[in-house]
Design a protein around this motif. Structure first.
Motif, short mmCIF file in Angstrom:
data_model
loop_
_atom_site.label_atom_id
_atom_site.label_comp_id
_atom_site.label_asym_id
_atom_site.label_seq_id
_atom_site.Cartn_x
_atom_site.Cartn_y
_atom_site.Cartn_z
N ASP A 419 26.25 -52.32 28.67
CA ASP A 419 26.99 -53.82 29.42
C ASP A 419 27.38 -54.11 30.52
N TYR A 421 29.33 -55.00 34.16
CA TYR A 421 29.83 -56.04 34.33
C TYR A 421 30.21 -56.24 36.30
N ARG A 422 30.92 -56.86 36.87
CA ARG A 422 31.17 -57.28 38.04
C ARG A 422 32.73 -57.82 37.84
N ILE A 423 33.38 -56.79 39.15
CA ILE A 423 33.94 -56.59 38.93
C ILE A 423 35.07 -56.50 40.67
N VAL A 435 37.41 -60.18 36.68
CA VAL A 435 36.23 -59.14 36.05
C VAL A 435 34.94 -60.34 35.32
N GLU A 436 33.95 -59.22 35.16
CA GLU A 436 32.75 -60.59 34.21
C GLU A 436 32.28 -59.88 33.59
N LYS A 437 31.81 -59.84 32.80
CA LYS A 437 30.72 -59.42 31.61
C LYS A 437 29.25 -60.35 31.69
#
Length: 448
Positions: A419, A421-423, A435-437
Motif C-alpha cells: 500500500d 501512503y502520503r504523509i 496521513v492518507e492511504k
C-alpha cells in the motif's frame, strides 16, 4: 385410469403452486419486516442520541476543569456523527431535511475543532461559550420535537415502510404523520437564530463567501462571458445560452450552456462576473475507446492552464478512470506545493478533449504568500515517520490541517507492504499533520 392420473397430476400442481406462492409471500414478508425493524432501530437510536447530545452540551457548559472539557467536546462530536449516520439510514431521501443535517454537521465540526485544541493554553473565548449556550438551547428544541414524533410513532404504531411508500408516491401534499413530524423539526432548525461559529473556522462558512471575497478583476458583460466561454472550450459560432445565477450564491456569475454538435451533448460552465474567471465546466458524455496515453492527456491539461494564463501550476497527481484522465494541479511557490490552490482537470482519453474543470479551490485560496523556510531538516522530519515506511519521494508542501490552518510540511510518499501512503510532517515542529492511504489506479477491464 387416465382421468384419475390427470386429476392426481392437477391436484399435485395446485398444491405445489400454492406452496410456492406461500413461500414467496413468507419471504416477501420477512424482507419487509427486516427493513421495517432496521428503520425503527435507526429512528429510536437517532432520538436517543439527540437526547444525549442535548445533555452532553449541557454538561460541557457546567464544566470548570479544562481537563474534562476536551473529552466532553469530543463526546459531542461523536454523538453528532452517530446521529448523522442514523439519519442516513432512514428513508428520507425524497424529503427535504437538509437544515437538520447541516445543523448536526456544524455542531460536530465546532465541537471537534475545540476538542483537539489545547484548551489549557487557549481556553474557550466568550463568543465560543455563548455559541455553546445557543447550541444547548437549540438542541433542546430539537430534542423536544423528536420526542413528540417518537411518542406519536409508539402510540399509533406507525410504520416506516408507509413513510417510504408515501415519499415514493407523487401525490401532493404528503399526509403522513412521521413525514409531517420531521418537516416540523426541519422548519424548527431553519428558524434558529444565526450561531457565531467563530471567524477562524472557515470550513463552516459557505465556500462561495470565500470565493466572493477572493475574486478579482473588472466586472464583465454577458457578451464578454460568451467570448470567454467559447475561447475556453476552443469553439466558434456555437449555439450558446447564458443566464445570471440566481439567489443563493454569494458571488455573481453567468451560467452558460454550449451546444456541442460533434458529440451531440451540451457543455455546462460557470464564469464569475467579477474578473470573468471560469469556475467549473462539465461535458457529460460517453467516452469511447482509449486512443491517447495518460501522459499525452496530461499535456492537454497543462496546455489549457497555460492558454488561460494560470501560471506556476505543477501536476501533482494523475489517475485513469476507464477512458478518462483526471489530473490534479497545485500552485508551486518557491518550489513549495501549495495544495489549497488546486485545480482538477478531466481529459477524454478518446480524443484529448477537456470534459471537466474545477477551479473553485484555486479561485478561493490563491493569493500572494510568503512561504517561510522549514524550521526542521528533512532528516529530522523523517524521524516522525513510521519506521516501516519505505520513502519513495518527498517534497515541501503547504496544506490545510484539520482546523483549516495553512501549515508548512514535508510531504512523503512511501510504501508499507503493497500500500502507498502520503504523509505530511509539520516542517516547523515535526508533528504528524495528515496521513492518507492512496487509492490504487482504477482497473481497466477489457471486454472479452
Amino acid at each position: 385410469m387416465i382421468r384419475s392420473i390427470m386429476v392426481a397430476f392437477l391436484a399435485i400442481a395446485v398444491v405445489s403452486t400454492s406452496y410456492w406462492g406461500y413461500q414467496e409471500h413468507q419471504e416477501k414478508n420477512s424482507i419487509l419486516i427486516k427493513a421495517e425493524n432496521n428503520y425503527q432501530r435507526a429512528f429510536h437510536d437517532l432520538t436517543y442520541h439527540l437526547d444525549q447530545l442535548h445533555d452532553e452540551i449541557g454538561s460541557t457548559l457546567a464544566m470548570n476543569s479544562k481537563d474534562q472539557l476536551s473529552p466532553s467536546l469530543a463526546q459531542v462530536w461523536r454523538l453528532t456523527s452517530m446521529a448523522q449516520s442514523e439519519l442516513g439510514q432512514l428513508p428520507l431521501v425524497l424529503m427535504p431535511f437538509s437544515k437538520t443535517e447541516e445543523y448536526l454537521y456544524k455542531v460536530g465540526n465546532f465541537s471537534y475543532r475545540n476538542a483537539i485544541r489545547d484548551l489549557a493554553n487557549e481556553p474557550l473565548t466568550a463568543k465560543e461559550s455563548e455559541t455553546l449556550k445557543q447550541l444547548y438551547e437549540q438542541s433542546g428544541d430539537i430534542q423536544k420535537e423528536m420526542r413528540q414524533v417518537q411518542s406519536m410513532v409508539l402510540d399509533e404504531d406507525l410504520r416506516w415502510m408507509d413513510v417510504e411508500l408515501a415519499l415514493a408516491s407523487e401525490d401532493e401534499p404528503l399526509n403522513n404523520a412521521i413525514v409531517n413530524g420531521f418537516k416540523i423539526v426541519d422548519e424548527k432548525v431553519d428558524g434558529f437564530s444565526e450561531v457565531d461559529w467563530g471567524s477562524d473556522l472557515p470550513q463552516l462558512q459557505a465556500n462561495d463567501e470565500q470565493l466572493k471575497s477572493n475574486l478579482n478583476g473588472k466586472e464583465i458583460t454577458e457578451a464578454e462571458a460568451k467570448e470567454i466561454a467559447l475561447k475556453f472550450v476552443e469553439m466558434e459560432n456555437a449555439d450558446i445560452e447564458i443566464e445570471e445565477t440566481g439567489d443563493g450564491l454569494a458571488y455573481e456569475s453567468y451560467s452558460i450552456k454550449i451546444n456541442d454538435p460533434e458529440h451531440e451533448v451540451d457543455i455546462y460552465m460557470d464564469i464569475s462576473k467579477k474578473g470573468g474567471h471560469p469556475i467549473w465546466l462539465l461535458q457529460d458524455r460517453q467516452v469511447g475507446e482509449t486512443s491517447i496515453s495518460l501522459n499525452d492527456a496530461s499535456n492537454k491539461a497543462k496546455e489549457l492552464l497555460e492558454k488561460n494564463g494560470i501560471k506556476d501550476m505543477q501536476l501533482v497527481n494523475s489517475k485513469q478512470y476507464d477512458a478518462v484522465g483526471v489530473f490534479n494541479f497545485a500552485y508551486l511557490k518557491d518550489n513549495v506545493r501549495v495544495y489549497p490552490d488546486s485545480i482538477i482537470i478531466d481529459v477524454s482519453l478518446e480524443d484529448g478533449e477537456i470534459i471537466g474543470y474545477e477551479a473553485s479551490a484555486y479561485l478561493t485560496n490563491h493569493r500572494d504568500r510568503e512561504v517561510d523556510d522549514p524550521q526542521i531538516t528533512l532528516e529530522e522530519a523523517k524521524q516522525g515517520l513510521n519506521p516501516a515506511l519505505e520513502v519513495m519521494e518527498h517534497h515541501v508542501a503547504m496544506i490545510k490541517n484539520d482546523i483549516s490552518e495553512e501549515v508548512l510540511t514535508y510531504e512523503f510518499f512511501g510504501v508499507i507492504n503493497n500500500d502507498t501512503y502520503r504523509i505530511f510532517i509539520n516542517a516547523n515542529n515535526g508533528n504528524e499533520e495528515k496521513v492518507e492511504k492512496l487509492d490504487h489506479a482504477e482497473a481497466v477491464y477489457k471486454k472479452a
